[in-house]
Design an enzyme around this catalytic site. Structure first.
Site, PDB file in Angstrom:
ATOM      1  N   ASP A  99       0.787  -1.424   0.009  1.00  0.00           N
ATOM      2  CA  ASP A  99       0.077   0.129   0.005  1.00  0.00           C
ATOM      3  C   ASP A  99       0.785   1.182   0.129  1.00  0.00           C
ATOM      4  O   ASP A  99       1.755   1.333   0.800  1.00  0.00           O
ATOM      5  CB  ASP A  99      -0.899   0.028   1.323  1.00  0.00           C
ATOM      6  CG  ASP A  99      -1.866   1.101   1.411  1.00  0.00           C
ATOM      7  OD1 ASP A  99      -2.553   1.387   0.675  1.00  0.00           O
ATOM      8  OD2 ASP A  99      -1.377   1.878   2.183  1.00  0.00           O
ATOM      9  N   GLU A 120       1.540  -0.556  -5.170  1.00  0.00           N
ATOM     10  CA  GLU A 120       0.647   0.688  -5.468  1.00  0.00           C
ATOM     11  C   GLU A 120       1.471   1.723  -5.616  1.00  0.00           C
ATOM     12  O   GLU A 120       2.205   2.433  -4.508  1.00  0.00           O
ATOM     13  CB  GLU A 120      -0.288   0.734  -4.267  1.00  0.00           C
ATOM     14  CG  GLU A 120      -1.225   1.907  -4.491  1.00  0.00           C
ATOM     15  CD  GLU A 120      -2.339   2.202  -3.233  1.00  0.00           C
ATOM     16  OE1 GLU A 120      -3.365   2.642  -3.851  1.00  0.00           O
ATOM     17  OE2 GLU A 120      -1.765   2.104  -2.117  1.00  0.00           O
TER      18      GLU A 120
END
Length: 723
Positions: free
Chosen positions: A343, A379
């Site tokens: 993330d 990401e």
């Protein structure tokens, strides 16, 4: 209780069958107390007198799995200079492998008195916060083996442990929303039917429910609020207490591996749940604030925030890097997971201020013999300056391709002048990944993910509808590149519903037949809706949970998705290991590996690419001896295909090119009808079987015209070749 000296490594609580070794890093500490708790909450403190390299440690005989513990750290409390040690605060071990209890947000868990952030709060937080749990590391893995599926053969399914099974009627109620429920035979059968090869789980590291959400009677459903990087979230276990979540997680992985499905974890190493300077003191803040967090240089009371959540982990510190690397290795070696999706991964590259492609973290991953061998997905952005880094991660990494998402959405909603970019995206985004030696599989393609609209809502809403989040619809992205097809939300208009169904099929087919690795959002194949909410992070309820009653209502969409996955699996030309080169496959060949055509059947010229007509195109994929090798090193051969895209609002007649490319073509996929024809394995295409009826395959000779209906995709397979 008389402690033995023990060992400074490994960090955390490690049970060996006779007792437990405890080790905690803190350079800021002048002394550390290990606090052991019995089932009544009674606390016993043990001073860790042994210190090696700032690691405080001891070994305690007869401390067994199930023992609850925490730490109290003595040292300086000078927020303006960095340290925030306060022995009144009971602290969670950053290396805890299981967690018990909850944070009740009592004033005692904060380092200051409410209303006076500059004050010091010395209230004891015991009884108001979480505790670590000693776990039994031993587990019968039987003959567990990682599936080790090559990237180009992967189909990823992004799912939420709780939301996936909470409404599944075939799963016992006490197993719904748990690791055990996800591994239930009903789910394994569904995964097999759908054809996925990997499940990417949204955060399962122990996380907190934000105080503000709880006050609004909401919860942190998504879980991007980690507090313990080694512990499986305890609320996802059907057997809670005494560390049972660890055994249940392992059993889930073992079962999925038996079914040939990999497990990828969405991990949040960019920040923790302790938030900014007004957040609680629960773990790292009280253990060694300066080591674990990026602080503002001019005033260390405040935290650098590249994540929008209040703080950022200090990846410049070797002990913080060790925490991350130890955690990753633990999940691979002890929990047997097959990869990670990071993330806001750009945050991990901020060794100084700017995103550094060669930062220490990526160097460590590159040389690590364990982590470098699993799937690594970034990401590739954060909220800091220069944080959007799609295409800029090191060669070992794959990336969520946000440009694929945006371009494919724009193309199918009819936005002009996206044709050239669309062509690049569906062929693997070589402009992003080829220059540094990466392959098409570096692109993790997706149209929807947990963050944003579901597929159904993408074609049903032009505006977000997040009122249920209690933030007056201010939260969530405003630019969704969505289109409601003529009405906002549910409608009885049959034509609009037919168009929406076709658009769903267009997007799914484009995703699954593009070069790269497709990622499907759980429930999209069922037509799941969040009623226009594009930021359901706090909706731990039926709004977010997968509605399995849709399996009856939208079963044809599931069948379509499964058939397209099967088409992809059956034909390597849709999942090449190398980029198209735009030149003949062999020296004496006349046909290139890929060719683009206008609807008139003429090869695209440079002027055509720049014309901006941009809503219809044909692409020829040459499978006659693909310039690829399979995993055994054998030359891959496949059939050739023509993909006919029409994003225009009217039907278009497309003329198939001359016989050099093929003398006869057969329709194998039509998003207007929803038909997908299958290959029997001998190169013979069979029709769609419905009961006792077989829908005949349409064949079109070379040079003839094919009517491609408005906003639809037709895929043709070459079934005739010139002698």
């Amino acid at each position: 209780m008389q402690p033995w000296p023990g060992s400074p490594y490994p960090l955390g609580a490690t049970y060996d069958g006779a007792g437990t070794n405890f080790a905690l890093f803190s350079e800021a500490a002048t002394a550390v107390d290990l606090c052991l708790f019995d089932d009544t909450g009674k606390e016993e403190r043990v001073r860790l007198t042994e210190v090696d390299g700032f690691v405080h440690h001891a070994y305690l005989l007869n401390v067994n799995p199930g023992q609850k513990y925490g730490y109290r750290v003595h040292g300086a409390y000078q927020p303006e200079h960095g340290p925030r040690c306060n022995p009144a605060k009971l602290l969670l071990d950053p290396y805890a492998k299981a967690v018990a209890g909850v944070v009740d947000w009592d004033e005692s868990v904060f380092g200051y008195d409410f209303g006076d952030p500059e004050s010091r709060n010395d209230a004891d937080s015991s009884g108001h916060t979480m505790l670590g749990v000693v776990v039994n590391p031993f587990f019968d893995w039987a003959n567990d083996r990682a599936p080790n599926i090559p990237y180009n053969e992967s189909v990823i399914y992004e799912a939420h442990v709780r939301g996936l099974t909470m409404r599944h009627p075939d799963i016992p109620e006490d197993m719904r929303g748990t690791y055990a429920g996800l591994a239930h035979p009903a789910m394994i059968d569904y995964f097999d039917t759908l054809g996925i090869t990997a499940i990417e789980l949204m955060p399962v590291h122990q996380f907190l429910h934000d105080h503000g959400l709880l006050q609004r009677e909401l919860r942190n459903y998504w879980g991007y609020n980690t507090i313990a990087y080694f512990a499986p979230h305890d609320e996802y276990a059907s057997r809670r207490g005494a560390g049972g979540q660890v055994q249940e997680f392992k059993a889930m992985v073992r079962t999925l591996h038996e079914a040939g499905i990999e497990v990828i974890l969405d991990v949040v190493y960019n920040h923790t749940a302790e938030g900014n300077h007004l957040g609680p003191t629960l773990s790292m803040r009280g253990i060694d604030n300066e080591a674990y967090y990026r602080l503002v240089e001019d005033d260390k009371r405040y935290y650098m925030d590249y994540t929008g959540t209040g703080n950022s982990l200090n990846v410049r510190n070797p002990h913080t890097l060790q925490l991350i690397m130890d955690s990753l290795r633990y999940w691979v070696l002890d929990m047997h997971v097959d990869g990670f999706r990071f993330d806001l991964a750009s945050t991990l590259a901020r060794e100084f201020y700017d995103v550094d492609r060669l930062s220490t973290f990526f160097d460590l991953v590159q040389q690590d013999p364990v982590i470098s061998q699993v799937k690594l997905i970034a990401e590739p952005w954060d909220v800091g300056p220069g944080g959007y880094q799609v295409g800029n991660f090191p060669p070992l990494w794959t990336e969520w391709n946000g440009k694929f998402r945006d371009t494919v959405r724009d193309f199918w909603r009819g936005e002009p002048a996206t044709l050239g970019e669309f062509a690049s995206r569906i062929t693997g985004s070589s402009d992003l990944y080829q220059d540094d030696g990466r392959r098409p599989h570096a692109s993790i393609n997706f149209v929807t993910a947990h963050d944003g609209f579901t597929l159904n809502d993408l074609v049903s809403y032009s505006e977000k509808h997040n009122e249920a989040n209690g933030e007056n619809n201010r939260d969530g992205a405003n630019d969704n590149r969505s289109w409601n097809c003529g009405a906002e939300g549910p409608t009885d208009d049959e034509k609009i519903n037919e168009l929406r169904a076709r658009q769903r099929r267009n997007l799914i087919a484009t995703l699954l037949l593009s070069q790269g690795v497709p990622m499907l959002l759980a429930g999209d194949e069922l037509g799941r809706t969040q009623q226009g909410n594009n930021n359901a992070y706090c909706q731990d309820n039926e709004l977010s949970w997968v509605d399995w009653s849709l399996l009856r209502q939208n079963g044809e969409l599931v069948d379509f998705t499964s058939a397209v996955v099967d088409l992809r699996e059956s034909h390597p030309v849709f999942r090449r290991r190398r980029f198209f080169q735009g030149r003949p496959i062999r020296k004496n060949d006349e046909l290139r590996d890929i060719a683009w055509f206008t609807p008139a059947g003429e090869e695209m010229s440079e002027q055509d690419w720049e014309s901006g007509f941009g809503r219809a195109i044909m692409v020829f994929l040459n499978g006659d001896g693909i310039a690829d090798l399979d995993r055994r090193g054998e030359h891959v051969r496949d059939d050739s295909f023509m993909m006919c895209f029409n994003a225009h609002d009217g039907d278009i007649s497309m003329r198939l090119p001359n016989g050099d490319y093929g003398t006869e073509w057969s329709v194998v996929l039509d998003t207007e009808t929803g038909e997908v024809f299958s290959d029997s394995g001998g190169g013979v295409i069979v029709g769609v079987v419905t009961g006792d009826q077989i829908t005949a395959v349409r064949t079109i000779p070379a040079g003839e015209t094919l009517t491609v209906p408005a906003r639809s995709l037709i895929v043709l397979q070459r079934t005739g070749v010139a002698e």
